[in-house]
Design a protein around this motif. Structure first.
Motif, PDB file in Angstrom:
ATOM      1  N   GLU A  99       2.786  -1.288  10.967  1.00  0.00           N
ATOM      2  CA  GLU A  99       2.942  -2.741  10.861  1.00  0.00           C
ATOM      3  C   GLU A  99       2.633  -3.225   9.449  1.00  0.00           C
ATOM      4  OE1 GLU A  99       1.406  -6.848  13.044  1.00  0.00           O
ATOM      5  OE2 GLU A  99       1.325  -4.936  14.078  1.00  0.00           O
ATOM      6  N   ARG A 100       1.561  -2.731   8.882  1.00  0.00           N
ATOM      7  CA  ARG A 100       1.205  -3.112   7.517  1.00  0.00           C
ATOM      8  C   ARG A 100       2.308  -2.701   6.535  1.00  0.00           C
ATOM      9  NH1 ARG A 100      -1.407  -6.187   3.746  1.00  0.00           N
ATOM     10  NH2 ARG A 100      -1.973  -4.958   1.925  1.00  0.00           N
ATOM     11  N   SER A 101       2.825  -1.499   6.710  1.00  0.00           N
ATOM     12  CA  SER A 101       3.863  -0.997   5.807  1.00  0.00           C
ATOM     13  C   SER A 101       5.148  -1.793   5.942  1.00  0.00           C
ATOM     14  CB  SER A 101       4.129   0.484   6.103  1.00  0.00           C
ATOM     15  OG  SER A 101       2.972   1.260   5.894  1.00  0.00           O
ATOM     16  N   ILE A 102       5.513  -2.165   7.185  1.00  0.00           N
ATOM     17  CA  ILE A 102       6.725  -2.961   7.407  1.00  0.00           C
ATOM     18  C   ILE A 102       6.597  -4.307   6.713  1.00  0.00           C
ATOM     19  CG2 ILE A 102       8.110  -4.158   9.139  1.00  0.00           C
ATOM     20  CD1 ILE A 102       7.296  -1.859  11.083  1.00  0.00           C
ATOM     21  N   ASP A 103       5.441  -4.947   6.863  1.00  0.00           N
ATOM     22  CA  ASP A 103       5.244  -6.264   6.243  1.00  0.00           C
ATOM     23  C   ASP A 103       5.379  -6.190   4.724  1.00  0.00           C
ATOM     24  OD1 ASP A 103       4.878  -7.395   8.705  1.00  0.00           O
ATOM     25  OD2 ASP A 103       2.696  -7.496   8.585  1.00  0.00           O
ATOM     26  N   LEU A 104       4.769  -5.176   4.129  1.00  0.00           N
ATOM     27  CA  LEU A 104       4.879  -5.012   2.680  1.00  0.00           C
ATOM     28  C   LEU A 104       6.322  -4.749   2.270  1.00  0.00           C
ATOM     29  CD1 LEU A 104       1.733  -2.802   1.940  1.00  0.00           C
ATOM     30  CD2 LEU A 104       2.120  -5.112   1.105  1.00  0.00           C
ATOM     31  N   HIS A 115       3.236   1.997  -4.250  1.00  0.00           N
ATOM     32  CA  HIS A 115       4.094   3.013  -3.645  1.00  0.00           C
ATOM     33  C   HIS A 115       5.484   2.456  -3.378  1.00  0.00           C
ATOM     34  CE1 HIS A 115       0.291   5.095  -1.826  1.00  0.00           C
ATOM     35  NE2 HIS A 115       0.646   5.663  -2.954  1.00  0.00           N
ATOM     36  N   LEU A 116       5.507   1.310  -2.725  1.00  0.00           N
ATOM     37  CA  LEU A 116       6.778   0.733  -2.291  1.00  0.00           C
ATOM     38  C   LEU A 116       7.604   0.221  -3.466  1.00  0.00           C
ATOM     39  CD1 LEU A 116       5.532  -1.078   0.934  1.00  0.00           C
ATOM     40  CD2 LEU A 116       7.034   0.915   0.812  1.00  0.00           C
ATOM     41  N   GLN A 117       6.961  -0.320  -4.487  1.00  0.00           N
ATOM     42  CA  GLN A 117       7.708  -0.765  -5.662  1.00  0.00           C
ATOM     43  C   GLN A 117       8.376   0.415  -6.361  1.00  0.00           C
ATOM     44  OE1 GLN A 117       4.779  -2.968  -7.856  1.00  0.00           O
ATOM     45  NE2 GLN A 117       5.283  -4.904  -6.861  1.00  0.00           N
ATOM     46  N   ASN A 118       7.694   1.555  -6.417  1.00  0.00           N
ATOM     47  CA  ASN A 118       8.304   2.755  -7.007  1.00  0.00           C
ATOM     48  C   ASN A 118       9.529   3.185  -6.216  1.00  0.00           C
ATOM     49  OD1 ASN A 118       6.484   2.977  -9.123  1.00  0.00           O
ATOM     50  ND2 ASN A 118       5.059   4.257  -7.962  1.00  0.00           N
ATOM     51  N   LEU A 119       9.442   3.110  -4.888  1.00  0.00           N
ATOM     52  CA  LEU A 119      10.590   3.477  -4.053  1.00  0.00           C
ATOM     53  C   LEU A 119      11.704   2.442  -4.159  1.00  0.00           C
ATOM     54  CD1 LEU A 119       8.746   4.759  -0.839  1.00  0.00           C
ATOM     55  CD2 LEU A 119       9.864   6.144  -2.613  1.00  0.00           C
ATOM     56  N   ARG A 120      11.316   1.176  -4.313  1.00  0.00           N
ATOM     57  CA  ARG A 120      12.328   0.094  -4.348  1.00  0.00           C
ATOM     58  C   ARG A 120      13.222   0.203  -5.569  1.00  0.00           C
ATOM     59  NH1 ARG A 120      15.935  -2.212  -3.118  1.00  0.00           N
ATOM     60  NH2 ARG A 120      16.244  -4.347  -2.372  1.00  0.00           N
ATOM     61  N   ARG A 121      12.724   0.826  -6.634  1.00  0.00           N
ATOM     62  CA  ARG A 121      13.561   1.028  -7.817  1.00  0.00           C
ATOM     63  C   ARG A 121      14.750   1.931  -7.506  1.00  0.00           C
ATOM     64  NH1 ARG A 121       8.262   1.187 -10.355  1.00  0.00           N
ATOM     65  NH2 ARG A 121       8.102  -0.459 -11.923  1.00  0.00           N
ATOM     66  N   LEU A 122      14.578   2.771  -6.488  1.00  0.00           N
ATOM     67  CA  LEU A 122      15.593   3.776  -6.185  1.00  0.00           C
ATOM     68  C   LEU A 122      16.354   3.510  -4.902  1.00  0.00           C
ATOM     69  CD1 LEU A 122      13.443   6.978  -6.907  1.00  0.00           C
ATOM     70  CD2 LEU A 122      14.852   5.692  -8.516  1.00  0.00           C
TER      71      LEU A 122
END
Length: 426
Positions: free
Chosen positions: A226-231, A200-207
């Motif tokens: 917390e888990r999402s912040i760490d990732l 999920h986050l890698q897809n968002l990081r492209r943009l």
């Protein structure tokens, strides 16, 4: 059946999802029943306008056990394909039942806007009237075209807004997304009932460079945050948290009670690291408590990719705890923090080893076919919807070219792929 599905099987599963979506939408708008009235009343009470309901094609599954199945059979779809698409399941008696019955239906779309699955929500009135005892939400199972770890609800609509803003807002569910969108917040996606994953986050990081999270304030929501912040920190996002105050519990409540106010909460989003400091240090007065809290905060600081940002938050931690910078740095040096995700830049897709440059007379049949497919998508981007489900079957070099093309960073391909890139855009 996930890896062995043929192109024709993919097409059938997409078509079954489309037919199911049309069936649910038609039932919502045309059914004459108390059940349909209850569904419309619920959405109105939650604050959804008709235009939003129509834009996101929200539907209603009939209460009968096999209404959708009979509809799909009438459309000449095979039982095997219907089951592979996740629309039915086999009972202990050997009969097939619709997976979704009596639920509000939220279609789930891939990045190109094609329906790949559903979330079905039970109506509160159904629970009260019948004692209906089942999960609040039911999602489509994993299928050849639907993978929960990759899907973010609403991404097909919001991706361009996320790219323009260089920021993505992540909320927890479909209703939060829909009400945010209705209120004019367009760079938003929903995790759709699942934890945020690296994909999920890698897809968002492209943009996007910035990530704003809005999770529930209960313990489960805080743990998810917390888990999402760490990732996200591991992917070098600038992470902030949106804090909902004033009695509302989530973005949907904010929009329903005070249209326009959600934008203010977004503007006032606070640093994720400050949220960690509050979480670990507030109310700690004993030296042992302060030490444990400081160590927890240090573990988060150590995950940060930038030395400058690490120093900034070390200085803040020193001021907040009274521990010296030297002591904190020494403590952090001895801490072992396992990386949660690989470093990733939106302009730097993972490298692929390519043996040799491209030559016109030494390509395999698969490479030639792959080259033609990628060339066609370059010439006509709308064809990407058709290619996406089978992109993993392209030859290795063109599979990576496809990822650059899909991510919108085709001009940034590495030197070892430049010859292929130049050829397909000619």
């Amino acid at each position: 059946h996930l890896s062995g599905a043929s192109g024709e099987a993919f097409k059938e599963i997409y078509d079954i999802n489309r037919l199911a979506k049309d069936f649910f939408v038609s039932n919502f708008w045309t059914a004459q029943s108390a059940h349909r009235e209850a569904a419309a009343k619920y959405l109105k009470e939650r604050g959804l306008k008709e235009e939003t309901i129509r834009e996101f094609e929200i539907g209603l599954a009939p209460t009968a056990t096999d209404s959708l199945l009979r509809h799909l059979i009438a459309k000449k779809k095979s039982m095997g394909d219907i089951e592979r698409a996740g629309m039915v399941f086999k009972s202990e008696r050997g009969t097939y039942w619709d997976r979704f019955r009596g639920r509000l239906m939220f279609p789930l779309y891939n990045a190109f806007g094609k329906v790949i699955g559903f979330t079905g929500r039970v109506l509160p009135s159904e629970v009260l009237a019948t004692g209906f005892d089942s999960a609040k939400y039911v999602n489509s199972p994993e299928t050849p075209i639907f993978h929960k770890s990759k899907l973010l609800y609403g991404f097909h609509k919001s991706k361009n807004h996320i790219r323009d803003a260089k920021a993505a807002i992540v909320v927890e569910g479909q209703m939060d997304f829909l009400m945010s969108w209705q209120d004019g917040v367009r760079n938003v996606v929903a995790s759709s009932g699942t934890a945020l994953t690296e994909e999920h986050l890698q897809n968002l990081r492209r943009l996007a460079d910035h990530l704003l999270l809005c999770f529930d304030s209960d313990e489960a929501g805080q743990n998810a945050a917390e888990r999402s912040i760490d990732l996200a920190n591991a992917l070098d996002f600038n992470v902030k948290l949106i804090k909902i105050t004033g009695g509302a519990k989530d973005p949907a409540d904010v929009v329903a009670s005070s249209p326009g106010q959600l934008g203010d909460f977004i503007k006032n989003a606070g640093s994720a690291m400050h949220w960690y400091f509050d979480r670990y240090l507030s109310g700690k007065s004993e030296i042992s408590e302060k030490k444990r809290g400081a160590e927890s905060a240090l573990g988060k600081i150590k995950r940060l990719g930038s030395p400058i940002v690490r120093e900034h938050y070390l200085r803040e931690l020193s001021l907040r705890t009274g521990f010296s910078m030297a002591a904190l740095e020494e403590q952090m040096r001895f801490m072992k923090v396992e990386a949660l995700a690989p470093k990733f830049s939106k302009n730097d897709l993972p490298p692929l080893k390519v043996a040799g440059a491209v030559t016109k007379d030494r390509k395999s049949r698969l490479e030639k076919i792959s080259e033609r497919i990628v060339s066609l998508v370059c010439a006509e981007p709308a064809l990407g919807q058709t290619v996406a489900p089978a992109a993993d079957f392209l030859a290795e070099k063109y599979r990576l070219l496809w990822k650059y093309l899909e991510a919108g960073v085709f001009k940034n391909v590495p030197p070892e792929l430049s010859a292929e890139a130049d050829f397909v855009v000619l």
